[in-house]
Design an enzyme around this catalytic site. Sequence first.
Site, PDB file in Angstrom:
ATOM      1  N   CYS A   2      -5.361  17.255 -10.653  1.00 11.98           N
ATOM      2  CA  CYS A   2      -6.048  18.482 -11.034  1.00 11.98           C
ATOM      3  C   CYS A   2      -5.181  19.231 -12.038  1.00 11.98           C
ATOM      4  CB  CYS A   2      -6.329  19.347  -9.803  1.00 11.98           C
ATOM      5  SG  CYS A   2      -4.844  19.843  -8.924  1.00 11.98           S
ATOM      6  N   HIS A  40      -2.982  -0.106  -3.724  1.00 12.85           N
ATOM      7  CA  HIS A  40      -3.174  -1.160  -2.725  1.00 12.85           C
ATOM      8  C   HIS A  40      -3.156  -2.475  -3.498  1.00 12.85           C
ATOM      9  CE1 HIS A  40      -4.281   1.918   0.135  1.00 12.85           C
ATOM     10  NE2 HIS A  40      -5.063   2.416  -0.802  1.00 12.85           N
ATOM     11  N   SER A  85       0.869  -1.175   0.000  1.00 18.86           N
ATOM     12  CA  SER A  85       0.000   0.000   0.000  1.00 18.86           C
ATOM     13  C   SER A  85       0.902   1.219   0.000  1.00 18.86           C
ATOM     14  CB  SER A  85      -0.899   0.039   1.227  1.00 18.86           C
ATOM     15  OG  SER A  85      -1.895  -0.943   1.146  1.00 18.86           O
ATOM     16  N   GLU A 112       0.141  18.015  -8.071  1.00 21.37           N
ATOM     17  CA  GLU A 112      -1.230  18.117  -8.586  1.00 21.37           C
ATOM     18  C   GLU A 112      -2.215  17.212  -7.845  1.00 21.37           C
ATOM     19  OE1 GLU A 112       1.957  18.911 -11.527  1.00 21.37           O
ATOM     20  OE2 GLU A 112       1.490  17.124 -10.356  1.00 21.37           O
ATOM     21  N   SER A 113      -1.834  16.496  -6.823  1.00 22.02           N
ATOM     22  CA  SER A 113      -2.651  15.670  -5.925  1.00 22.02           C
ATOM     23  C   SER A 113      -1.929  14.381  -5.577  1.00 22.02           C
ATOM     24  CB  SER A 113      -4.054  15.405  -6.441  1.00 22.02           C
ATOM     25  OG  SER A 113      -4.870  14.998  -5.346  1.00 22.02           O
TER      26      SER A 113
END
Length: 95
Positions: A63, A48, A35, A42-43
């Site tokens: 974004c 997982h 994980s 940008e984010s």
Amino acid sequence: IKKRIKAALIKAAEACGATILSIDLHVFSPNQGVSGVVILKESHISIHTWPEYDYAAIDIFVCGNIDPKLAIPVLESEFKTTNIEVQEIKRGRLS
């Protein structure tokens, strides 16, 4: 496995044109599931994995002018799969 997944996520972020700020991955015992998250300017991209089911879930949340679809062929190639399901979810203000 951790090294391979890290390399795949870096390639995916680069394919999108995203800027990587940091990467944190954790391997779980006994099945060696991973994980983790790639923090982007940008984010983020998160992963997982469930090796015992030959399955991974990857979220690409971006974004700006970043195109997350450009990561899909990279991830298909890196994880050597043709069994991929893509869901696009629009978030935020859509006006």
